[in-house]
Write a protein that holds these residues in place. Structure first.
Motif, PDB file in Angstrom:
ATOM      1  N   LEU A 256       1.978  -2.730  -8.809  1.00  0.00           N
ATOM      2  CA  LEU A 256       1.422  -2.629 -10.150  1.00  0.00           C
ATOM      3  C   LEU A 256       0.326  -3.668 -10.318  1.00  0.00           C
ATOM      4  O   LEU A 256       0.442  -4.766  -9.784  1.00  0.00           O
ATOM      5  CB  LEU A 256       2.532  -2.867 -11.191  1.00  0.00           C
ATOM      6  CG  LEU A 256       3.654  -1.833 -11.181  1.00  0.00           C
ATOM      7  CD1 LEU A 256       4.837  -2.317 -11.981  1.00  0.00           C
ATOM      8  CD2 LEU A 256       3.163  -0.509 -11.709  1.00  0.00           C
ATOM      9  N   PRO A 257      -0.711  -3.319 -11.061  1.00  0.00           N
ATOM     10  CA  PRO A 257      -1.785  -4.295 -11.230  1.00  0.00           C
ATOM     11  C   PRO A 257      -1.302  -5.536 -11.966  1.00  0.00           C
ATOM     12  O   PRO A 257      -0.419  -5.456 -12.809  1.00  0.00           O
ATOM     13  CB  PRO A 257      -2.828  -3.545 -12.056  1.00  0.00           C
ATOM     14  CG  PRO A 257      -2.131  -2.391 -12.642  1.00  0.00           C
ATOM     15  CD  PRO A 257      -0.979  -2.068 -11.752  1.00  0.00           C
TER      16      PRO A 257
ATOM     17  N   TYR B  99      -3.470  -6.559  -5.748  1.00  0.00           N
ATOM     18  CA  TYR B  99      -2.719  -5.746  -4.790  1.00  0.00           C
ATOM     19  C   TYR B  99      -2.730  -6.417  -3.423  1.00  0.00           C
ATOM     20  O   TYR B  99      -3.655  -7.152  -3.088  1.00  0.00           O
ATOM     21  CB  TYR B  99      -3.351  -4.360  -4.646  1.00  0.00           C
ATOM     22  CG  TYR B  99      -3.142  -3.436  -5.816  1.00  0.00           C
ATOM     23  CD1 TYR B  99      -2.152  -3.682  -6.766  1.00  0.00           C
ATOM     24  CD2 TYR B  99      -3.915  -2.299  -5.966  1.00  0.00           C
ATOM     25  CE1 TYR B  99      -1.955  -2.820  -7.824  1.00  0.00           C
ATOM     26  CE2 TYR B  99      -3.721  -1.434  -7.030  1.00  0.00           C
ATOM     27  CZ  TYR B  99      -2.740  -1.699  -7.957  1.00  0.00           C
ATOM     28  OH  TYR B  99      -2.536  -0.852  -8.999  1.00  0.00           O
ATOM     29  N   ASP B 100      -1.716  -6.113  -2.632  1.00  0.00           N
ATOM     30  CA  ASP B 100      -1.671  -6.605  -1.265  1.00  0.00           C
ATOM     31  C   ASP B 100      -2.074  -5.444  -0.360  1.00  0.00           C
ATOM     32  O   ASP B 100      -1.397  -4.407  -0.356  1.00  0.00           O
ATOM     33  CB  ASP B 100      -0.238  -7.082  -0.955  1.00  0.00           C
ATOM     34  CG  ASP B 100      -0.151  -7.767   0.393  1.00  0.00           C
ATOM     35  OD1 ASP B 100      -1.024  -7.512   1.239  1.00  0.00           O
ATOM     36  OD2 ASP B 100       0.801  -8.545   0.594  1.00  0.00           O
TER      37      ASP B 100
ATOM     38  N   MET C 262     -13.031   3.340 -11.521  1.00  0.00           N
ATOM     39  CA  MET C 262     -13.485   1.972 -11.225  1.00  0.00           C
ATOM     40  C   MET C 262     -14.697   2.014 -10.310  1.00  0.00           C
ATOM     41  O   MET C 262     -14.744   2.777  -9.358  1.00  0.00           O
ATOM     42  CB  MET C 262     -12.373   1.194 -10.518  1.00  0.00           C
ATOM     43  CG  MET C 262     -11.247   0.840 -11.432  1.00  0.00           C
ATOM     44  SD  MET C 262      -9.990   0.007 -10.492  1.00  0.00           S
ATOM     45  CE  MET C 262      -8.807  -0.270 -11.781  1.00  0.00           C
TER      46      MET C 262
ATOM     47  N   GLU D 277      -9.142   6.057 -11.656  1.00  0.00           N
ATOM     48  CA  GLU D 277      -9.286   5.135 -12.787  1.00  0.00           C
ATOM     49  C   GLU D 277     -10.737   4.941 -13.211  1.00  0.00           C
ATOM     50  O   GLU D 277     -11.011   4.184 -14.132  1.00  0.00           O
ATOM     51  CB  GLU D 277      -8.685   3.765 -12.436  1.00  0.00           C
ATOM     52  CG  GLU D 277      -7.262   3.795 -11.903  1.00  0.00           C
ATOM     53  CD  GLU D 277      -6.237   4.174 -12.959  1.00  0.00           C
ATOM     54  OE1 GLU D 277      -6.596   4.182 -14.153  1.00  0.00           O
ATOM     55  OE2 GLU D 277      -5.095   4.485 -12.595  1.00  0.00           O
TER      56      GLU D 277
ATOM     57  N   MET E 279      -7.560   5.527  -5.975  1.00  0.00           N
ATOM     58  CA  MET E 279      -7.365   4.840  -7.252  1.00  0.00           C
ATOM     59  C   MET E 279      -8.694   4.640  -7.982  1.00  0.00           C
ATOM     60  O   MET E 279      -8.766   4.811  -9.192  1.00  0.00           O
ATOM     61  CB  MET E 279      -6.708   3.488  -7.002  1.00  0.00           C
ATOM     62  CG  MET E 279      -6.108   2.925  -8.256  1.00  0.00           C
ATOM     63  SD  MET E 279      -5.248   1.436  -7.896  1.00  0.00           S
ATOM     64  CE  MET E 279      -6.548   0.490  -7.197  1.00  0.00           C
TER      65      MET E 279
ATOM     66  N   GLY F 241     -11.931  -7.044  -1.626  1.00  0.00           N
ATOM     67  CA  GLY F 241     -12.434  -7.390  -2.957  1.00  0.00           C
ATOM     68  C   GLY F 241     -11.675  -6.649  -4.045  1.00  0.00           C
ATOM     69  O   GLY F 241     -11.247  -7.238  -5.043  1.00  0.00           O
TER      70      GLY F 241
ATOM     71  N   GLU G 217       6.553   0.673  -7.120  1.00  0.00           N
ATOM     72  CA  GLU G 217       5.122   0.815  -6.867  1.00  0.00           C
ATOM     73  C   GLU G 217       4.484  -0.560  -6.956  1.00  0.00           C
ATOM     74  O   GLU G 217       4.996  -1.436  -7.625  1.00  0.00           O
ATOM     75  CB  GLU G 217       4.472   1.655  -7.962  1.00  0.00           C
ATOM     76  CG  GLU G 217       4.960   3.055  -8.079  1.00  0.00           C
ATOM     77  CD  GLU G 217       4.428   3.673  -9.361  1.00  0.00           C
ATOM     78  OE1 GLU G 217       3.456   4.414  -9.280  1.00  0.00           O
ATOM     79  OE2 GLU G 217       4.990   3.387 -10.423  1.00  0.00           O
TER      80      GLU G 217
END
Lengths: 372, 349
Positions: free
Chosen positions: B345-346, B277-278, B202, B200, B196, B270, B343
């Motif tokens: 989702l943020p 998210y879990d 990040m 993205e 991810m 973090g 899914e």
């Protein structure tokens, strides 16, 4: 992890639970207003660790749950228009409007994109001047300043292909609805830390004065919440309601002046409908006249769109603290985690789902007694 | 059903029956299981499919073959700690390993998007070769298709694997019994967060690398040393939570895990905190749980650690409600671990 582990320490949590137990001489009902706090309470099982004298109610603080069905229908309508990209936070995509959700629209070829910030949508507008970019602006005071910044920036850059569908709501008017209810059972509130980080807490001082109910501005970690409950209990026991700030590491009395200034510049208070709570005067943020060109509802001719909600789910009453999941005739029979009728039963961490998972045996006992 | 739900409710609820395929149908959660049960299992109905295992165990003339397949559609093709080629080899090798098989042969089919640089494909193929050598499997057949630009995402890879079952043990959730210990071979969530963050763009303080790794050699070592393995499950899409729920439901047992014992690295924690998210539901590609009797748990951990896995006990199979996975939280309260409805989702704020 520094600044997180300290607030999840099991030994400190047990000590705080003990302090609450000693301080509470009688039964008190406390409502946490924020969905983030609800999540933390249920995830960490705080509701089950607290003494039985402390009754926790979950408030209307989930921006996804309270967004009315007609607003989702508007977003769906916009996403289906040719030449439009609808940008939204991920949580919103699977919440249904009156017939379907944004995920279905996306699956059918509609241009729906998940973004992490309205500024991502703004960037998309800069790069795609031939397309209309619409940001679905839901949320409380926490997210409103960034939405304001996006609109302000779009206006400065004359990005006339950018607009927002404003579904933003404000917390204090919803609390007033709860406090004004004849059946209000709430003795004290845990106010949402992130909201107050922006707004400060002078609104809450007014609420204390008018309703003689204590508020504690509270964070989101288990120890934050336990300390917030303890501070509320102490005020209730002493009969001296006030606003106390448990979340001092983030929240100041005056909040964030720059964020408030920007919000005030771009938005004004408007009447807003809440899912489950109905229309609440002055509880929403709409675009000021000078920014009306960035209002997606106006731009796409959807201002007059109305939709009545129907149904037997009592999530709205549960979110106001007027009913408990056990009071619902559908609970555990027509409404279960596998076949939920409403928001509070949808996830395993919703209030109804938590009661279903952890207290079903107790419910069956109560029901048996009722029938006898 | 969705229509009925909407008429009957005054507040939002996720739909569960969609008329079209959503991305969430591939997310490893409840929607994907629904799709498998209602479409594939119903259409392909046969006893081998019904076992609900990572691969099918097929037998004739005293020999036993384990057969499995998987498709890889990762975006981006190259991510910290791996690439789609390596993933396509290890993923299928791991499915064979989870059945207790020795990986033997692999097929590789490529669906390539018009416009993909040939050099990219070469890098993927070379990576697959290196991964196959490391995992002890030979790529013996394949297929190539090219689709129009815009109808793929660079390259999709399907691999099918065949492995030999060289023992009489049946490793399956149905063999799990109360008292079994749940052991994991390392920390969770690296792969999902690594992919991810690459997708993205990040940036985290520390770069998070995928945990992508072959697991067959570890399983073989456990078996050679006589560990009585009851069940193995690699924790791919859906993460640790979904893997354990599948075991609990298929094996008709309850599983209790302890939050404080579940290893999650600081950077992954973090990133999950930031995004809402879990880590229990984040994908892994080199992590598996091994369910063994208490008597074998010490030896299992010792063997895994000798192979450089930071293995640890995370829970036990209990006597509670069948099919249920619960977690004792850090502060001591127990909660249900449920399958995701779509899914992750943020979060908003």
């Amino acid at each position: 992890m520094k600044y997180l582990d300290e607030f999840r320490d099991p030994i400190a949590a047990r000590a705080m639970l003990e302090k609450i137990s000693v301080a509470a001489s009688r039964e008190w009902t406390i409502m946490e207003v924020c969905g983030g706090q609800t999540h933390s309470i249920l995830k960490n099982g705080l509701d089950r660790l607290l003494p039985r004298r402390i009754n926790i109610l979950h408030g209307p603080g989930c921006p996804v749950c309270v967004t009315p069905i007609e607003m989702i229908d508007r977003a769906i309508e916009i996403a289906q228009r040719p030449g439009v990209i609808l940008c939204s936070f991920g949580d919103m995509l699977r919440v249904p409007g009156s017939r379907r959700d944004l995920l279905s629209v996306k699956a059918e070829g509609g241009q729906v994109r998940t973004v992490y910030s309205p500024l991502d949508a703004l960037e998309m507008a800069r790069k795609n001047r031939d397309l209309e970019i619409v940001f679905f602006a839901i949320g409380f005071e926490t997210t409103a300043p960034v939405n304001a910044a996006a609109v302000y920036q779009a206006a400065t850059e004359h990005l006339d292909n950018f607009s927002i569908l404003s579904a933003q709501v404000l917390v204090p008017p919803a609390i007033e609805v709860i406090l004004n209810s004849e059946d209000c059972r709430v003795n004290g509130f845990l106010a949402a830390g992130h909201v107050c980080a922006i707004t400060g807490y002078s609104d809450y001082e007014e609420l204390v004065e008018n309703y003689h109910t204590p508020f504690v501005i509270t964070g989101f970690e288990p120890l934050d919440i336990l300390q917030g409950i303890y501070m509320t209990v102490v005020m209730l026991e002493e009969g001296r309601p006030a606003v106390n700030n448990q979340y001092r590491r983030v929240v100041r009395r005056d909040g964030n002046p720059e964020a408030k200034r920007l919000m005030g510049k771009v938005f004004e208070r408007v009447d807003r409908k809440w899912r489950g709570l109905g229309n609440i005067p002055g509880s929403g943020l709409g675009l000021r006249a000078e920014y009306a060109a960035f209002d997606a509802a106006r731009k796409f001719g959807l201002e007059q769109y109305e939709k009545e909600e129907a149904g037997e789910c009592i999530s709205g009453l549960i979110l106001q603290g007027l009913k408990k999941p056990f009071d619902c005739p559908a609970f555990s029979e027509r409404c279960t985690p596998e076949h939920p009728l409403g928001a509070t039963m949808v996830s395993s961490e919703g209030a109804c789902a938590a009661y279903y998972h952890y207290s079903l045996t107790e419910f069956q006992r109560i029901k048996k007694n009722r029938n006898e | 059903m969705a229509e009925e739900n909407n008429k009957a409710t005054g507040c939002p609820l996720p739909l569960s029956n969609y008329p079209r395929i959503l991305l969430a149908h591939g997310g490893g959660g409840r929607l994907m299981h629904q799709l498998i049960d209602e479409i594939f299992r119903a259409s392909f109905d046969n006893p081998d499919l019904e076992t609900g295992h990572d691969g099918a165990i097929l037998g004739w003339s005293g020999n036993k073959l384990v057969f499995t397949t998987d498709s890889y559609v990762v975006d981006p093709l190259f991510f910290p700690g791996g690439d789609i080629g390596m993933l396509a080899v290890y993923g299928t090798v791991n499915d064979l390993a989870m059945c207790g098989a020795r990986p033997r042969y692999l097929s590789a089919s490529f669906i390539i998007e018009e416009g993909l640089p040939v050099e990219t494909l070469r890098m993927v193929a070379e990576s697959m070769h290196r991964a196959a050598v490391e995992a002890g499997i030979a790529i013996v057949t394949g297929d190539t298709k090219v689709v129009e630009h815009g109808h793929g995402h660079g390259v999709f890879i399907n691999t099918a694997g065949a492995g030999s079952l060289e023992h009489d043990r049946y490793i399956h959730p149905s063999k799990v019994v109360p008292g079994d210990v749940v052991i994991i071979n390392g920390d969770i969530g690296r792969h999902g967060i690594a992919v991810m963050s690459a997708r993205e763009g990040m940036q985290f303080e520390t770069e998070i690398e995928s945990d992508l790794a072959p697991l067959a050699a570890t399983v073989a070592r456990l078996m050679e040393n006589g560990v009585e393995i009851h069940c193995l499950r690699d924790l791919t899409r859906g993460g640790l939570a979904t893997g354990l729920i599948e075991i609990a439901q298929t094996g008709k047992v309850s599983v209790v895990i302890e939050e404080k014992s579940i290893p999650v690295s600081g950077p992954v924690r973090g990133a999950c905190e930031m995004l809402g998210y879990d880590p229990l539901y984040i994908a892994n590609e080199g992590r598996f749980v091994c369910l063994v009797p208490e008597k074998d748990s010490g030896r299992t951990i010792e063997i895994m650690r000798s192979l450089s896995w930071p293995a640890t006990i995370i829970g036990r199979v209990g006597e509670g409600q069948l099919g249920l996975v619960t977690m004792i939280g850090a502060i001591g309260a127990e909660r249900i671990i449920d399958m995701l409805s779509g899914e992750q989702l943020p979060r908003i704020c």
